[in-house]
Write an enzyme that holds these catalytic residues in place. Structure first.
Site, mmCIF file in Angstrom:
data_model
loop_
_atom_site.group_PDB
_atom_site.id
_atom_site.type_symbol
_atom_site.label_atom_id
_atom_site.label_comp_id
_atom_site.label_asym_id
_atom_site.label_seq_id
_atom_site.Cartn_x
_atom_site.Cartn_y
_atom_site.Cartn_z
ATOM 1 N N LYS B 79 3.621 0.706 -8.602
ATOM 2 C CA LYS B 79 3.738 -0.623 -8.002
ATOM 3 C C LYS B 79 2.436 -1.017 -7.303
ATOM 4 O O LYS B 79 1.809 -0.180 -6.644
ATOM 5 C CB LYS B 79 4.907 -0.622 -6.993
ATOM 6 C CG LYS B 79 5.266 -2.003 -6.436
ATOM 7 C CD LYS B 79 6.505 -1.962 -5.534
ATOM 8 C CE LYS B 79 6.876 -3.337 -5.014
ATOM 9 N NZ LYS B 79 8.096 -3.314 -4.168
ATOM 10 N N SER B 164 11.833 -6.895 -4.990
ATOM 11 C CA SER B 164 10.445 -7.163 -5.327
ATOM 12 C C SER B 164 9.876 -6.230 -6.392
ATOM 13 O O SER B 164 8.873 -6.557 -7.006
ATOM 14 C CB SER B 164 9.581 -7.046 -4.073
ATOM 15 O OG SER B 164 9.548 -5.704 -3.612
ATOM 16 N N SER B 188 14.616 -3.868 -2.386
ATOM 17 C CA SER B 188 13.625 -4.056 -3.451
ATOM 18 C C SER B 188 13.534 -2.947 -4.479
ATOM 19 O O SER B 188 12.843 -3.095 -5.482
ATOM 20 C CB SER B 188 12.238 -4.258 -2.837
ATOM 21 O OG SER B 188 12.112 -5.577 -2.388
#
Lengths: 492, 518
Positions: B79, B164, B188
């Site tokens: 990420k 997210s 998330s």
């Protein structure tokens, strides 16, 4: 109110057109913690390095960086709290004080807001021979900011982050001070205590100790007036001047029927005035909240007790001991303890000798001379051992006090061993009573009129002593001279 | 050769150990998959093929020498919230521009030290703020999943992969990486896992170091994996978790062998079902899914207990005070002075304003404003302080529940995956995506989302399990039980390779307005 009114000596009042005014002062002193590394990072705190050479990823607030508390800074704050006879809070919290400025990389300063590490304490100060206590409100730890530099480029400012994140102790007094002298004495004493503790070097020139001075005025017996905060005053002299001019400014406004605006002001030593920096309306909303990157700081009582056990002797204790052990006056003891190095020097001289004589030589001769030549006790040309040797020579009647002053000069300029110098230069005092008698007889014979006068007025003895000393080149033993003169002149 | 991108992390590990294929083969297969898919899915914002192949070569050398480390040669997605040394890290925000950190996050370093291979940086909502991956400065991520169409073919509506960590969930679901790192501030990890048929675990606050992860809300942020199976998630977390002296909120507790927990079963496990999670308007299919989860665990020997978590309804509003408050302060460092974007102005204030206006997207700006407001003088007590009190009460709800149960079972989300734009115009609707997940962050507990079934539209639904602090083992045990009963869910035929790319670009252009959560 009664107690407050009593605390104000009339001599502290400031006369105005409408009568006397009283000034009320509270101080916020920022003291840089003496530590190798910063409050939340491993970067060095050394002064004077190349700009931005002591900056870690944390200090520069790079993304994802986290603060880690430097335990030495915590210990220093606790020691300071103990030195101020203050309550140490076993649980304290670091908060974020949010504002934008280029020399504040995180966009917030990590500080302590609602739960500081140290609570209420006190400092005893001495002004014109009178002791008084000044309350300490709190002590908290916080990060220093970096430095903005505005004079290196026509269009840009530069930022030096070497100081960014260095630990500061903010020490807040109660509004107990009533004169510029008291304010100066407070900072002086606070500085002494910090230096004794080794928790701050107290170097005001480097900005390692600086004060925000809160000043208000009122008619004696009235409630507190509106205060103005004078920021970052960086010398004891300026603190006195800032209080004086700010109090006068406020009195003038009030006597002209105006009112004081609460604001932050700057002291300009060149112009001898304070200037508005920002008003209350322009004050930041710092949006304090507990720093979520740091857990509350928790200490055990054992930890605090351990630090307490290893605390050095503090100025007040040392003064009391000097008075008791060496028979010094409060004044002399006060002069000696003002600096730890000075007190240590004195003790080295006084050890195994007469304390009063040692104090006399340290204060009147050595400190006077150091001051005159711009030296500190730390770089004194005369060592404690040399001065001790000199005191020994006086004590054993090898030299007189007068000769000792000559010896002091020789030691100051040329150095050397006191006893050897006295030997080599024939400075030993004459205790041979035959030689002294001979000199006295000659003086008596030459001054029959003075002899007559002395019989009526015994204080004339001093004149004879002076003559004998002069004729012996200062080497005659004054005690022997006195004794023989008294006998020969028939003075009781 | 079999399609290497279809393997689980554990299967790939075994294949490497048996030398059925090399780490380089495995890495190339995934790099090829990324190249084929990325224009359609936009899951990776920065593929790093050279870096990946170099790591894979090193892994092959180690495997040859018999010195394989726990994740040797296994290609992962990372990420973009994790700082990567010398490799652009942006948190998918314009404000970081082409920032290349001179340091590696602790979690990342743990993975590379264990032999894992980084394929590239994954897309996410800007600064991890969003529930649909529509707020990324690089455009939205498209879910590999599609709804059932009316004609029996899949609908062509573009669905969100959740957020997210939408890049992580989409990439794992589409077989672009074996597993991925992710972060979870209010859901998330778990919500995108639920929406893509993958497994996501948010460990206990303090389990993984936050050092080197771009901060959103410090008291809530935690790293964790998104993976294809519960076992894969266990393998990942074992390596990601560590005590770190550089993060004083990380906890110095041993990291257990999570894989060993997988075989322990759920016999005698006490499972709590919180009545407050039956929120008004919950769809029938979510309710049915929940019941299926209860039945599966019961069938495998667990006991079921209704419990009460009375302060649940205050969790979401309290979260949307605490998280923005912390974000407003954490994002103050992006000021254009030291790194990232700078848009010059006539003075320093003007430069700040220009930089931050241009650098932050709409959702990030919204949260900074909310956070600034709730911390302001005169509002602090009414908002921030009250939210912190709510947080204490939420924690206490769970503390009381742990007397009666070992694990709590809930749905992960209130609804299945939605299409682009369906919620982005309505922040409240978007924030409601987090209603079942935020309590876990507020209480600092570990939570896992495991696929439970498909919606009537044919899209994945997730079940969430919540356990005591540092009891991730129980989550893996119970998660494995659900996975065993429910089976695994595949996005189906790879529509996203090749020509489909052009159409997805369109979706990217019209989205990106706003979103919820983290």
């Amino acid at each position: 109110m009664q107690a407050k009114a009593k605390a104000t000596k009339t001599s502290n009042l400031i006369p105005g057109a409408t009568g006397d005014w009283e000034v009320v002062i509270g101080m916020e002193v920022h003291a840089q913690v003496a530590s190798q590394s910063k409050l939340f990072s491993g970067s060095s705190t050394a002064f004077g390095a190349e700009p931005n050479s002591h900056v870690s990823l944390v200090d520069a607030a790079m993304p994802g960086m986290l603060p880690v508390i430097n335990s030495e800074c915590i210990a220093q704050a606790v020691r300071t709290g103990l030195g101020l006879k203050a309550a140490v809070n076993l649980r304290s919290v670091f908060d974020r004080k949010n504002y934008f400025y280029p020399d504040l990389p995180q966009g917030y300063q990590i500080s302590q807001y609602k739960q500081p590490i140290v609570g209420e304490g006190e400092i005893e100060i001495d002004v014109d021979g009178e002791a008084m206590r000044v309350g300490i409100e709190r002590l908290h730890l916080e990060q220093d900011a970096g430095k903005s530099i505005h004079d290196q480029h026509p269009d840009y400012s530069y930022v030096d982050l070497n100081r960014s994140g260095v630990a500061l102790m903010e020490i807040v007094s109660k509004p107990d001070l009533r004169s510029s002298k008291q304010a100066q004495a407070y900072v002086t004493k606070l500085r002494t205590i910090l230096r004794y503790l080794g928790t701050c070097d107290g170097d005001m020139e480097k900005g390692n100790l600086r004060a925000d001075v809160n000043v208000s005025v009122r008619k004696p017996g009235d409630g507190l007036g509106t205060r103005c905060e004078i920021k970052n005053v960086n010398s004891i002299r300026f603190i006195g001047q800032a209080v004086e001019v700010e109090a006068r400014r406020q009195i003038d406004i009030l006597e002209d029927g105006g009112k004081i605006d609460q604001e932050t002001r700057l002291f300009d030593p060149g112009k001898g005035e304070t200037r508005s920096m920002r008003s209350k309306e322009e004050a930041h909303d710092y949006r304090y909240f507990p720093d979520p990157d740091l857990l509350p700081l928790e200490m055990t009582q054992q930890y605090v007790d351990d630090l307490k056990q290893h605390l050095p002797e503090l100025p007040d204790e040392k003064r009391a001991r000097f008075m008791k052990d060496y028979g010094l006056t409060a004044y002399d003891a006060g002069v000696l303890i003002a600096e730890r190095e000075r007190a240590d020097f004195f003790e080295a001289v006084a050890k195994g000798r007469d304390g009063k004589t040692a104090a006399n030589w340290v204060i009147n001769e050595l400190l006077g001379r150091l001051n005159k030549d711009g030296h500190d006790i730390g770089d004194s040309p005369l060592s404690a051992k040399q001065l001790g040797g000199l005191v020994d020579l006086i004590a054993t009647n090898v030299i007189s006090g007068k000769i000792a002053k000559d010896l002091f000069e020789i030691l100051w300029t040329d150095g050397g061993d006191p006893a050897e110098i006295v030997d080599a230069r024939g400075m030993k005092q004459v205790t041979d009573t035959g030689a002294i008698e001979k000199a006295i007889d000659e003086i008596i014979a030459a001054n029959p009129d003075k002899v007559e006068q002395a019989k009526a007025k015994p204080s004339m003895l001093g004149w004879f002593v002076g003559q004998v000393m002069k004729s012996s080149g200062g080497k005659a033993n004054p005690a022997a001279v006195n004794e023989i003169l008294k006998k020969k002149l028939g003075i009781a | 050769m079999t399609d290497l991108t279809k393997l689980t992390l554990a299967e790939a590990r075994d294949g490497l150990a048996k030398k059925t294929f090399s780490a380089t083969d495995l890495t190339r297969a995934h790099l090829d998959a990324i190249e084929a898919a990325n224009s359609a899915l936009n899951a990776f914002v920065l593929p790093t093929p050279d870096h990946a192949l170099a790591q894979a070569a090193e892994s092959d050398r180690r495997i040859a020498k018999g010195e394989a480390r726990p994740l040797e040669g296994l290609p992962l997605g990372h990420k973009d919230l994790f700082c990567t040394k010398g490799i652009r890290t942006t948190a998918c925000s314009r404000i970081l521009d082409d920032f290349k950190p001179p340091y590696e996050s602790t979690v990342g370093q743990n993975l590379w030290d264990a032999g894992a291979v980084m394929l590239g940086k994954l897309n996410n909502d800007e600064f991890a703020m969003g529930s649909s991956n529509e707020t990324s400065a690089f455009g939205p991520v498209i879910s590999p999943w599609r709804r059932n169409g009316k004609d029996g073919n899949p609908s062509t509506d573009k669905l969100v992969p959740g957020g997210s960590s939408g890049g992580s969930s989409a990439a794992v679901s589409a077989g672009l990486c074996l597993a991925a790192t992710a972060t979870d501030t209010g859901g998330s990890i778990r919500q995108p896992a639920a929406l893509t048929g993958t497994v996501g675990i948010k460990p206990t606050y303090g389990r993984c170091s936050r050092w080197g992860i771009v901060a959103f809300a410090s008291s809530l942020d935690q790293a964790g994996p998104i993976a294809k199976t519960v076992r894969d998630a266990a393998m990942m977390l074992k390596v990601m978790a560590s005590h770190d002296a550089k993060d004083t909120t990380s906890v110095d507790a041993p990291v257990p062998d999570y894989e060993a927990a997988l075989t322990k079963g759920v016999k005698g496990l006490r499972v709590g079902v919180p009545k407050e999670y039956r929120v008004p308007g919950m769809s029938k299919e979510i309710e049915d899914l929940w019941q299926k989860g209860i039945d599966w665990l019961k069938a495998q020997g667990a006991t079921i207990h209704e419990i009460s978590l009375p302060h649940t309804k205050y969790a979401l509003p309290a979260y949307y005070i605490v998280a923005p408050a912390e974000c407003s302060s954490n994002l103050a460092r992006y000021d254009g002075v030291r790194y990232g974007l700078r848009v010059p102005g006539k003075d320093v204030t003007d430069t700040y304003e220009n930089t931050r206006a241009a650098g932050f997207g709409k959702e990030v700006r919204r949260r900074i404003l909310i956070g600034t407001y709730v911390l302001s003088a005169g509002y602090y007590d009414a908002y921030y302080l009250k939210a912190q009190k709510v947080r204490t009460l939420i924690k206490r709800d769970f503390d009381l529940a742990w007397d009666k149960v070992d694990v709590v079972l809930t749905p992960t989300t209130p609804s299945p995956a939605f299409a682009f734009g369906e919620k982005s115009g309505d922040p409240i609707a978007m924030y409601l995506e987090d209603i079942f997940t935020v309590t876990v962050n507020m209480a600092g507990l570990p939570g896992i989302s495991v696929p439970g079934g498909l919606s009537s539209e044919g899209t994945p639904l997730g079940l969430q399990l919540i356990a005591k602090p540092f009891d991730e083992e129980t989550l893996f045990r119970a998660g494995q039980a659900i996975e065993t009963a429910a089976g695994r869910f595949d996005a189906g035929a790879a529509w996203w390779t090749g020509a489909a790319g052009a159409r997805s670009q369109q979706a990217g252009a019209k989205a990106g307005k706003s979103g919820g959560k983290s």
